[in-house]
Design an enzyme around this catalytic site. Structure first.
Site, PDB file in Angstrom:
ATOM      1  N   GLU A 199      -6.117  33.828  -9.027  1.00 11.93           N
ATOM      2  CA  GLU A 199      -6.843  32.975  -8.016  1.00 11.93           C
ATOM      3  C   GLU A 199      -8.606  33.277  -8.232  1.00 11.93           C
ATOM      4  O   GLU A 199      -9.035  32.089  -8.278  1.00 11.93           O
ATOM      5  CB  GLU A 199      -6.543  33.085  -6.514  1.00 11.93           C
ATOM      6  CG  GLU A 199      -5.189  32.859  -6.446  1.00 11.93           C
ATOM      7  CD  GLU A 199      -4.881  31.612  -6.590  1.00 11.93           C
ATOM      8  OE1 GLU A 199      -5.405  30.629  -6.544  1.00 11.93           O
ATOM      9  OE2 GLU A 199      -3.503  31.356  -6.755  1.00 11.93           O
ATOM     10  N   GLY A 202       0.761  -1.293  -0.148  1.00  9.95           N
ATOM     11  CA  GLY A 202      -0.021   0.072   0.056  1.00  9.95           C
ATOM     12  C   GLY A 202       1.022   1.257   0.090  1.00  9.95           C
ATOM     13  O   GLY A 202       2.012   1.229   0.244  1.00  9.95           O
ATOM     14  N   GLY A 222      -0.420   2.468   7.218  1.00 10.43           N
ATOM     15  CA  GLY A 222      -0.534   1.830   8.496  1.00 10.43           C
ATOM     16  C   GLY A 222      -0.082   0.417   8.465  1.00 10.43           C
ATOM     17  O   GLY A 222      -0.548  -0.544   9.195  1.00 10.43           O
ATOM     18  N   LYS A 223       0.724   0.062   7.368  1.00 17.03           N
ATOM     19  CA  LYS A 223       1.250  -1.366   7.349  1.00 17.03           C
ATOM     20  C   LYS A 223       2.159  -1.843   8.284  1.00 17.03           C
ATOM     21  O   LYS A 223       2.065  -2.905   9.088  1.00 17.03           O
ATOM     22  CB  LYS A 223       2.076  -1.329   6.025  1.00 17.03           C
ATOM     23  CG  LYS A 223       1.257  -1.051   4.856  1.00 17.03           C
ATOM     24  CD  LYS A 223       2.179  -1.293   3.477  1.00 17.03           C
ATOM     25  CE  LYS A 223       3.387  -0.259   3.566  1.00 17.03           C
ATOM     26  NZ  LYS A 223       2.934   1.245   3.166  1.00 17.03           N
TER      27      LYS A 223
END
EC number: 3.4.24.-
Length: 648
Positions: A461, A237, A242-243
């Site tokens: 912008e 991933g 969060g591995k």
């Protein structure tokens, strides 16, 4: 019995150093007794005094030791006299030889003997006994002879002990333990606080990993039906999803030995070390089975073989990978040893490593969606002193595309911002400021910018905001600012819709909105500037993806030149001809130019509203979607009500 055991435990344990100490004391005692006590030293005197005593007939015996020292023994009458009484010393031990009364060092022995001969010739009653002795310290010489051998044997024992001891053993011991595994062991004796409750989201990944843990705890539940324990699971991933955290939770939940190390721990400058560490790691795991091995960033050693070894020399990384492949699925049996690995570059891993029988499962850990982001926020908000009215649904919608690590950073940054402002609670605005800080960078209100440049930035912008408001599929605007932030002079935040598939019209509308800034400069000033660099980069990538990856171009057709394995990156040739390359370049240019002209047309039709928006932006520096509604009215298309921020 228990009391006796306690008493026995209190007794000092036997140590081999006691034996060494006793042997040293015995040697010293022998040295003292043999060398000193038998012939105790007499009182120091001079040769002139001695010759005086000799002429008076007070000397009974003279012993010359090793031709350098003289020991004087007085007659009984002389020793009892007041002058010599202090030279008589009490005997501590019953030793046969009497201690001398005096002693002195000889100079030239020949002159000394000549002087004695003169006294002897002058004195007819001369009866002093003169004796010569050679004294040797046998024990001292023996110890000096043995000392080099003792030192060599001691150093050899020390080295052998360091080599046989496990682990790193500090800086001095690393050279002898270089082939040992560097894995950290977590077991029942090691407190690992992370559990599956601390892993928010990742429901599918957690379910698969929990099944592996359950297999180790209750193997009969699965083996009774003929199932076999999986050899390994690969966590794949993007970074920050969060591995590694999932692996920590496994270590906390499994209640079996858990070996954790990084792929780079196998890499060393010495040949054969990586393979040796792999062997040692699996040896330790087999001895403690059932066990789990976790290898983080496995792409450090698991890259495809034979891709970059042009020299033909020995490749240490390939040897390490070969040993890992053999250990995971070879003739040796790995009973109840499961290998977990994590990487964010699965495309470069060797196919032999990815096959079933080694890594049986590939668990994809993706970026969290809105629901999962809410769960992650709830985990990271627990230690914060937050405001009571803080809405986690609002926060989760504020952070599209954020990973778990990004969300943790947002929470921490919000707490720091609140503390900087002297607040007692972390409020909603602190989280919005934290997202702005992380996405756009730090505000630079003191940056020197001329009025002309500020006006150009404002219209730029305002052009983005106008087009995004008037197009159906463009991401709705949330906030526009012309305060310099990070490397940009202005920024616009949008609400991107989290789509799983994207249609051509959606991509074209987004490209048109991105080109709105340069189009506004062209419409208002009839000049363009370098301020649209990031916009052009984004648009060019999108147009190239439409043509070469997704097959959304009518002229090029339903063809993709995307290689999911990533091997084309290392090739020296393009997967298409020069004629096709010209067609691709022209098609990309046509798509971008078409959207640029479209943006110019929209802005020319709404030039008065664009001017109003830019003037308000110059006055307030920051405007929100409410200001756009006052100028443009309600959006003609159905938009999301939530405010999601992301910089374009």
């Amino acid at each position: 019995m228990s009391k006796d055991n306690k008493l026995n435990n209190k007794k000092p344990k036997f140590s081999p150093y006691w034996i060494y100490g006793i042997i040293i004391v015995i040697f010293l005692g022998i040295q003292v007794l043999s060398g000193g006590m038998g012939s105790a030293s007499g009182t120091a005197t001079t040769q002139d005094k001695f010759f005086e005593y000799l002429e008076n007939g007070d000397v009974e015996k003279l012993v010359i030791i090793n031709r350098i020292q003289a020991r004087v023994y007085l007659t009984a009458e002389a020793a009892a006299s007041t002058e010599h009484k202090k030279t008589v010393k009490p005997q501590l031990l019953p030793i046969s030889e009497k201690a001398p009364n005096y002693q002195f060092q000889l100079g030239d022995l020949q002159n000394f003997e000549d002087k004695i001969d003169e006294i002897k010739a002058e004195n007819a009653e001369f009866n002093t006994v003169i004796d010569y002795k050679i004294e040797e310290n046998l024990w001292g010489d023996f110890l000096l002879t043995l000392l080099p051998f003792i030192l060599i044997i001691g150093v050899w024992i020390f080295i052998m002990r360091r080599m046989s001891s496990g682990g790193g053993g500090g800086a001095g011991g690393q050279i002898f333990n270089i082939g040992k595994s560097k894995a950290k062991l977590f077991d029942q004796n090691t407190e690992v606080k992370t559990s599956f409750k601390d892993v928010a989201g990742l429901e599918g990944a957690k379910e698969e990993v929990q099944e592996i843990v359950d297999f180790l705890k209750n193997p009969e539940k699965y083996t009774s039906l003929g199932g076999k324990i999986p050899k390994g699971a690969l966590l794949v991933g993007p970074p920050g999803t969060g591995k590694t955290l999932l692996a920590k939770a496994v270590a906390g939940e499994a209640k079996v030995p858990f070996f954790s190390l990084s792929g780079s721990d196998f890499v060393e400058m010495f040949v054969g070390v990586g393979a040796s560490r792999v062997r040692d790691l699996f040896k330790q795991a087999k001895e403690k089975s059932p066990a789990i091995i976790f290898i983080d960033e496995i792409d450090a050693i698991g890259r495809a073989r034979g891709k970059a070894n042009f020299s033909g020399s020995n490749d240490e990384r390939e040897n390490t990978l070969n040993q890992l492949l053999t250990e995971m699925d070879g003739f040796g049996t790995n009973t109840n040893v499961i290998v977990l690995a994590a990487t964010n570059r699965a495309d470069v891993l060797d196919k032999a490593l990815m096959r079933a029988g080694r890594f049986d499962r590939q668990i994809f850990v993706d970026l969290p969606d809105v629901r999962e982001r809410k769960e992650i926020f709830e985990v990271h908000l627990k230690p914060l002193k937050k405001a009571k009215d803080l809405n986690t649904d609002f926060l989760s919608k504020q952070t599209p595309g954020f990973s778990g690590a990004d969300i943790a950073n947002v929470c921490n940054e919000a707490a720091l911002i609140a503390a900087r402002k002297g607040k007692k609670h972390v409020e909603k605005q602190d989280f919005l400021d934290a997202v702005d800080r992380i996405v756009g960078g730090l505000e630079k209100k003191n940056k020197i910018i001329t009025p002309e440049e500020k006006k150009a930035v404002a219209y730029h912008e305002a052009g983005h905001a106008t087009i995004s408001w008037l197009l159906e599929h463009a991401a709705p605007l949330v906030k526009v600012t012309i305060v310099p932030r990070g490397r940009s002079l202005g920024a616009a935040w949008y609400l991107p819709e989290e789509r799983l598939i994207v249609r051509p019209e959606q991509m074209l509308d987004e490209m048109c909105a991105a080109l709105g800034g340069r189009a506004a400069e062209k419409v208002v000033f009839d000049k363009i500037s370098t301020g649209a660099l990031s916009d052009l980069e984004k648009v060019t990538k999108q147009a190239r993806a439409m043509v070469t990856i997704y097959g959304l171009s009518d002229k090029v057709g339903n063809i993709t030149y995307y290689d999911s394995s990533g091997q084309n990156e290392y090739g020296f040739t393009k997967p298409y001809s020069e004629q096709t390359a010209e067609l691709i370049d022209k098609e990309i240019s046509d798509i971008i130019e078409e959207q640029y002209q479209r943006a110019i047309k929209i802005l020319e039709e709404n030039k008065d509203k664009l001017t109003l928006l830019a003037e308000e932006l110059l006055e307030k520096e920051v405007i929100f979607k409410d200001n756009l509604e006052l100028i443009f009215g309600k959006s003609p298309f159905v938009k999301h009500d939530e405010d999601i921020t992301e910089e374009e």
